[in-house]
Each structure stands twice: as structure tokens, then as C-alpha cells.
Design an enzyme around this catalytic site. Structure first.
Site, PDB file in Angstrom:
ATOM      1  N   ARG A  37       0.848  -1.180   0.000  1.00 39.33           N
ATOM      2  CA  ARG A  37       0.000   0.000   0.000  1.00 39.33           C
ATOM      3  C   ARG A  37       0.889   1.237   0.000  1.00 39.33           C
ATOM      4  NH1 ARG A  37      -3.376  -2.555   4.920  1.00 39.33           N
ATOM      5  NH2 ARG A  37      -4.736  -3.947   3.733  1.00 39.33           N
ATOM      6  N   ARG A  82     -10.567   3.797   5.306  1.00 41.57           N
ATOM      7  CA  ARG A  82      -9.101   3.619   5.260  1.00 41.57           C
ATOM      8  C   ARG A  82      -8.613   3.898   3.824  1.00 41.57           C
ATOM      9  NH1 ARG A  82      -6.540  -2.055   7.069  1.00 41.57           N
ATOM     10  NH2 ARG A  82      -7.240  -2.742   5.004  1.00 41.57           N
ATOM     11  N   ARG A 125     -13.068  -8.810   1.037  1.00 44.98           N
ATOM     12  CA  ARG A 125     -12.674  -8.826   2.455  1.00 44.98           C
ATOM     13  C   ARG A 125     -13.900  -8.875   3.374  1.00 44.98           C
ATOM     14  NH1 ARG A 125      -6.991  -6.500   3.367  1.00 44.98           N
ATOM     15  NH2 ARG A 125      -5.919  -7.333   1.559  1.00 44.98           N
TER      16      ARG A 125
HETATM   17  N1  LIG Z   1      -1.615 -16.527   7.953  1.00 47.74           N
HETATM   18  C1  LIG Z   1      -1.088 -15.302   7.871  1.00 47.74           C
HETATM   19  N2  LIG Z   1      -1.902 -14.224   7.732  1.00 47.74           N
HETATM   20  C2  LIG Z   1      -1.307 -13.016   7.669  1.00 47.74           C
HETATM   21  C3  LIG Z   1       0.088 -12.828   7.736  1.00 47.74           C
HETATM   22  N3  LIG Z   1       0.349 -11.479   7.655  1.00 47.74           N
HETATM   23  C4  LIG Z   1      -0.854 -10.858   7.562  1.00 47.74           C
HETATM   24  N4  LIG Z   1      -1.836 -11.793   7.554  1.00 47.74           N
HETATM   25  C5  LIG Z   1      -3.285 -11.583   7.506  1.00 47.74           C
HETATM   26  O1  LIG Z   1      -3.685 -11.323   6.185  1.00 47.74           O
HETATM   27  C6  LIG Z   1      -4.864 -10.532   6.225  1.00 47.74           C
HETATM   28  C7  LIG Z   1      -4.689  -9.381   5.261  1.00 47.74           C
HETATM   29  O2  LIG Z   1      -3.650  -8.573   5.734  1.00 47.74           O
HETATM   30  P1  LIG Z   1      -3.472  -7.167   5.012  1.00 47.74           P
HETATM   31  O3  LIG Z   1      -3.450  -7.383   3.560  1.00 47.74           O
HETATM   32  O4  LIG Z   1      -2.310  -6.465   5.638  1.00 47.74           O
HETATM   33  O5  LIG Z   1      -4.842  -6.433   5.316  1.00 47.74           O
HETATM   34  P2  LIG Z   1      -5.479  -5.872   6.663  1.00 47.74           P
HETATM   35  O6  LIG Z   1      -5.987  -7.001   7.479  1.00 47.74           O
HETATM   36  O7  LIG Z   1      -6.590  -5.040   6.140  1.00 47.74           O
HETATM   37  O8  LIG Z   1      -4.419  -5.091   7.371  1.00 47.74           O
HETATM   38  C8  LIG Z   1      -5.037 -10.066   7.655  1.00 47.74           C
HETATM   39  O9  LIG Z   1      -6.040 -10.856   8.284  1.00 47.74           O
HETATM   40  C9  LIG Z   1      -3.713 -10.369   8.292  1.00 47.74           C
HETATM   41  O10 LIG Z   1      -3.843 -10.721   9.682  1.00 47.74           O
HETATM   42  C10 LIG Z   1       0.902 -13.990   7.881  1.00 47.74           C
HETATM   43  O11 LIG Z   1       2.133 -13.945   7.960  1.00 47.74           O
HETATM   44  N5  LIG Z   1       0.277 -15.199   7.933  1.00 47.74           N
HETATM   45  N1  LIG Z   2     -12.018   1.651  17.350  1.00 48.09           N
HETATM   46  C1  LIG Z   2     -11.965   2.242  16.145  1.00 48.09           C
HETATM   47  N2  LIG Z   2     -12.912   3.143  15.820  1.00 48.09           N
HETATM   48  C2  LIG Z   2     -12.880   3.746  14.618  1.00 48.09           C
HETATM   49  N3  LIG Z   2     -11.924   3.542  13.661  1.00 48.09           N
HETATM   50  C3  LIG Z   2     -10.965   2.632  13.960  1.00 48.09           C
HETATM   51  C4  LIG Z   2     -10.925   1.943  15.189  1.00 48.09           C
HETATM   52  N4  LIG Z   2      -9.826   1.106  15.168  1.00 48.09           N
HETATM   53  C5  LIG Z   2      -9.227   1.272  13.967  1.00 48.09           C
HETATM   54  N5  LIG Z   2      -9.897   2.202  13.253  1.00 48.09           N
HETATM   55  C6  LIG Z   2      -9.603   2.658  11.871  1.00 48.09           C
HETATM   56  O1  LIG Z   2     -10.061   1.607  11.033  1.00 48.09           O
HETATM   57  C7  LIG Z   2      -9.182   1.449   9.894  1.00 48.09           C
HETATM   58  C8  LIG Z   2      -8.648   0.000   9.871  1.00 48.09           C
HETATM   59  O2  LIG Z   2      -7.763  -0.158  10.956  1.00 48.09           O
HETATM   60  P1  LIG Z   2      -6.477  -1.097  10.755  1.00 48.09           P
HETATM   61  O3  LIG Z   2      -5.696  -1.012  12.001  1.00 48.09           O
HETATM   62  O4  LIG Z   2      -5.822  -0.786   9.466  1.00 48.09           O
HETATM   63  O5  LIG Z   2      -7.213  -2.523  10.644  1.00 48.09           O
HETATM   64  P2  LIG Z   2      -6.556  -3.948  10.307  1.00 48.09           P
HETATM   65  O6  LIG Z   2      -5.099  -3.831  10.554  1.00 48.09           O
HETATM   66  O7  LIG Z   2      -7.271  -4.879  11.218  1.00 48.09           O
HETATM   67  O8  LIG Z   2      -6.879  -4.200   8.874  1.00 48.09           O
HETATM   68  C9  LIG Z   2      -8.069   2.453  10.089  1.00 48.09           C
HETATM   69  O9  LIG Z   2      -8.358   3.592   9.276  1.00 48.09           O
HETATM   70  C10 LIG Z   2      -8.136   2.810  11.561  1.00 48.09           C
HETATM   71  O10 LIG Z   2      -7.712   4.143  11.804  1.00 48.09           O
END
Ligand SMILES: Nc1nc2c(ncn2[C@@H]2O[C@H](COP(=O)(O)OP(=O)(O)O)[C@@H](O)[C@H]2O)c(=O)[nH]1
Ligand SMILES: Nc1ncnc2c1ncn2[C@@H]1O[C@H](COP(=O)(O)OP(=O)(O)O)[C@@H](O)[C@H]1O
Length: 392
Positions: free
Chosen positions: A173, A266, A277
Site C-alpha cells: 500500500r 481507510r 474482504r
Molecule cells: N496466515 C497469515 N496471515 C497473515 C500474515 N500477515 C498478515 N496476515 C493476515 O492477512 C490478512 C490481510 O492482511 P493485510 O493485507 O495487511 O490487510 P489488513 O488485514 O486489512 O491489514 C489479515 O487478516 C492479516 O492478519 C501472515 O504472515 N500469515
Molecule cells: N475503534 C476504532 N474506531 C474507529 N476507527 C478505527 C478503530 N480502530 C481502527 N480504526 C480505523 O479503522 C481502519 C482499519 O484499521 P487497521 O488497524 O488498518 O485494521 P486492520 O489492521 O485490522 O486491517 C483504520 O483507518 C483505523 O484508523
């Protein structure tokens, strides 16, 4: 019939083809456990890691073997001490944090891999002093707030927590940096490394490959920090089934509407990715709540409240951590002619001619972990209690 192992003792002069003397930089040790003799030493030409040969005394021949785990780079000499299922290798003139290695020959991991690979297996594991806090696995649907909560922990407790940098085939990203947020990797390379046993777990998530390498987790613990893994439910299931003990926390959104709002706000995914998702979120939340994988379920409604609950779970509420929790290091001036094993302890430099403040006891009574990761729980003590033994 193969020839029994012929060793080149340490420092023995080696004849070269033109008769000039060649001081042999490395030497080999032969250690027998059961009906096999493990000959360890000499750098393996291609990788310059230490070579291991296995002589099966029952068959009277050398046997092939797969060498797994993080391999030690070649070193100038070592002592080898056998335990019942592994060989302790004490490096000669070691660096303070690279003194002890374990060659696992009959541990649970070796036996399991022997079944999978259908060949003899040995596995290297680096020894590390002391043990570490259990890693923390945090899972939850995309957009729930995992990354936000983890960043808050790392910001408030930078000396305590370290993030396990996953590998992924997903494109980065805008704000993401390679090696910090993820190791952004080609699919073919990641699949190769998975085959080489370099990953603790991996899964296909939202159409991309994600995985946690053994090194990613161990590097955090080597730095004396508590490892945080942000992985999906499939990954959490694999870690739960592995030898890595951890605390498992699932983060739930207050509602699907709020989850969708966060994902959209986001602004990092296309409409198609958002839909994918959100579809996956339903089953992830179901598994998070009912699979029994997770020790704790946290609802991330109000961010600060959820963060306080997370800190409470980790025993951090109102807890002042001393800023310096420097890693214990030990420099091991080792004389390789005086290493002695007594039960689960190894006495080093026991030779009476060595001054007492260099006598060291290595206590192996509380080892944890092991290949494919580190072996933790080593305890070195400078000890004048080393028994003064006469060496003839
Ligand atoms: N099994 C597994 N899942 C992962 C790993 N790293 C990230 N993920 C999962 O992949 C999913 C997508 O991650 P990401 O693309 O960063 O999207 P996000 O969840 O929106 O932050 C999330 O549920 C993460 O927890 C990994 O090393 N192993
Ligand atoms: N408790 C909350 N209330 C409102 N917005 C939140 C909260 N926790 C996270 N966010 C926002 O939601 C979006 C997704 O959070 P993020 O940490 O990237 O989620 P994930 O890592 O689980 O994908 C971000 O823009 C973050 O700032």
C-alpha cells in the site's frame, strides 16, 4: 561397506598435494547417539555452513541426510557434547551472542520431518541465553483495527514489543515499506522458501499468499523483545498446532456496518477487494469466536477502551516497565580440551590449570523451543564450583 569416520584432529598438519604443510583451519568431531555417528565440521563448500555427515554403524555406511533449520556459518573449531536427542556444539572463540548451537538428531521436530521427507533428517537450532515472554498472535477481519492497536502497543512499549514482519505476495500500500510492514515477495520465491521449511505458517488470504518465517519471529526474540504476530485465522490455527507457545487474541468489530465503514474510510482497497474482504469477514468472525483457537476475544468499538483491555490482557495496565532490559551476554573464553557433561550441565574450562574465573557451567535443564527456531532457556554461570579434574 563404508569406511568408519576418519577425523582430522584440531590443528593437525595436513599434507597438501605439493607436500607443503597446511594448518587445518577446521576440524571434525564425531559424536555417537544410538547407532549413528554424527561427524560435524569443515565448511560445506556451497553454503560455507558447517557440514554434517552421518555414519550408520548398523549398516556400516554413510547415510544421506536433510539438514533443516537455520544453519550455523562455518567456524574455526568447536566442542561437541551429546545429549540424548541432540548434540550441543560449543563454538571456539565465539561471539558473545553466537556461542552455542544444537544439532537435533532425534527430537520431536526431527522425527516429524523424517516422516514428511522420508529421509534421515538433522536440524540445527541456535542456542539463546534465557527465555522470552510468549509471543502474541492478533487476528481479526480486515479493517477491524489490528494494525492500529499493534502500533499503539509498539509506540507505548518500544523496548518490550517487536513486530513479526510477514512475507506476502500482496502489492504494498502507499504508506507501506518493504521489510517494515511486510517482506513483499514474488510468489515463486515464497513457495520455494516454504518448501525449504523456512516458514512457521503460511496461508492464502483474500487471494494473496501470506506467511510468517521462522526467522521473523526469532529475530524479535533474539532482540529480547516480545513478538507480535498479525496473522489470519488460518495462520493462528497453524501456530496453535506448532511448537511455538503463544497468546491468541481475536479482535471483533462492533458490527459489520462499522467494519465496512472503517475499510472504506481507510481507502486502501479497491471496491472489489473491499467486497472480498467483507465476504471473508463473516466466516473469520465466526471462526474467531467458535474455533477455540483464541484465548481472548476483544471488541474494538471505542479504540481507547479496546486498547486498555488489550494492555490488561497482556498484564500492562498501570505497569511501569524499566526502560532498559538489556540482553544478558556472556563471553566464553573456551579451552576445548576441558569440557565435561554431568547430567544436564556442561562444565567448560574445568582443566585445573585454567584460572577459576574462567570456569563456566552451562545449565541445559530448562531448554525451550528448538528447531526450526531457536533453543532458549540456556543458563551460563561463571562457576568456581567446577570440579577440578585431573586430565592425563
Ligand atoms: N496466515 C497469515 N496471515 C497473515 C500474515 N500477515 C498478515 N496476515 C493476515 O492477512 C490478512 C490481510 O492482511 P493485510 O493485507 O495487511 O490487510 P489488513 O488485514 O486489512 O491489514 C489479515 O487478516 C492479516 O492478519 C501472515 O504472515 N500469515
Ligand atoms: N475503534 C476504532 N474506531 C474507529 N476507527 C478505527 C478503530 N480502530 C481502527 N480504526 C480505523 O479503522 C481502519 C482499519 O484499521 P487497521 O488497524 O488498518 O485494521 P486492520 O489492521 O485490522 O486491517 C483504520 O483507518 C483505523 O484508523
Amino acid at each position: 561397506m563404508g569406511e568408519a569416520p576418519k577425523l582430522i584432529p584440531h590443528g593437525q598438519q595436513n599434507e597438501t598435494s605439493n607436500g607443503s604443510k597446511l594448518e587445518d583451519e577446521t576440524f571434525e568431531t564425531a559424536t555417537t547417539i544410538g547407532d549413528k555417528t554424527y561427524v560435524i565440521g569443515r565448511a560445506d563448500d556451497e553454503t560455507s555452513s558447517i557440514n554434517v555427515r552421518i555414519f550408520d554403524k548398523r549398516l556400516g555406511e554413510w547415510v544421506n541426510r536433510a539438514v533443516l533449520g537455520t544453519k550455523p556459518m562455518s567456524f574455526e573449531g568447536h566442542s561437541a557434547v551429546s545429549l540424548k536427542d541432540r548434540i550441543v556444539i560449543l563454538k571456539k572463540n565465539p561471539k558473545p551472542d553466537d556461542h552455542t548451537w544444537f544439532l537435533e538428531v532425534d527430537t520431536q521436530y526431527v522425527r516429524q520431518q523424517q516422516k514428511v521427507l522420508g529421509t534421515e533428517v538433522v536440524a540445527w537450532s541456535k542456542g539463546v541465553i534465557g527465555s522470552v515472554e510468549k509471543p502474541v498472535v492478533i487476528s481479526g477481519p480486515s479493517g477491524v483495527g489490528k494494525g492500529t492497536l499493534i502500533s499503539m502497543l509498539m509506540k507505548e512499549f518500544p523496548w518490550m514489543f517487536g513486530f513479526s514482519v510477514s512475507h506476502t505476495t500482496r502489492a504494498p500500500r502507499a504508506m507501506e515499506k518493504d521489510g517494515i510492514h511486510y517482506h513483499f515477495t514474488e510468489k515463486s520465491i515464497m513457495e520455494e522458501e516454504i518448501k525449504d521449511g523456512k516458514f512457521l505458517e503460511f496461508a492464502s488470504v483474500h487471494g494473496n499468499l501470506y506467511g510468517t518465517s521462522v526467522e521473523a519471529v526469532e529475530l524479535v526474540s533474539d532482540a529480547g523483545k516480545r513478538c507480535i504476530l498479525d496473522i489470519d485465522v488460518q495462520g493462528a490455527r497453524s501456530v496453535r498446532a506448532s511448537s511455538l507457545e503463544a497468546i491468541f487474541i481475536f479482535i471483533c468489530p462492533p458490527s459489520m456496518e462499522e467494519l465496512e465503514k472503517r475499510l472504506r474510510d481507510r481507502g486502501t482497497e479497491t471496491e472489489e477487494q473491499i467486497q472480498k474482504r467483507l465476504r471473508n469477514a463473516q466466516s473469520e468472525i465466526e471462526q474467531g469466536k467458535s474455533s477455540g483457537i483464541f484465548d481472548f476475544i476483544l471488541y474494538n468499538d471505542k479504540l481507547e477502551e479496546c486498547y486498555e483491555s488489550l494492555k490488561k490482557l497482556l498484564g500492562l495496565d498501570g505497569y511501569v516497565i524499566p526502560p532498559s532490559n538489556s540482553k544478558r551476554e556472556i563471553s566464553l573464553p573456551m579451552d576445548h580440551h576441558s569440557v565435561l557433561k554431568i547430567e544436564d550441565k556442561i562444565l567448560i574450562n574445568c582443566n585445573p590449570l585454567i584460572e577459576s574465573n574462567n570456569k563456566i557451567m552451562l545449565d541445559l535443564s530448562s531448554l525451550e523451543g528448538g528447531a526450526p527456531g531457536r533453543t532458549r532457556g540456556l543458563d551460563f554461570r561463571y562457576s568456581t564450583e567446577c570440579i577440578n579434574l585431573t586430565f592425563n
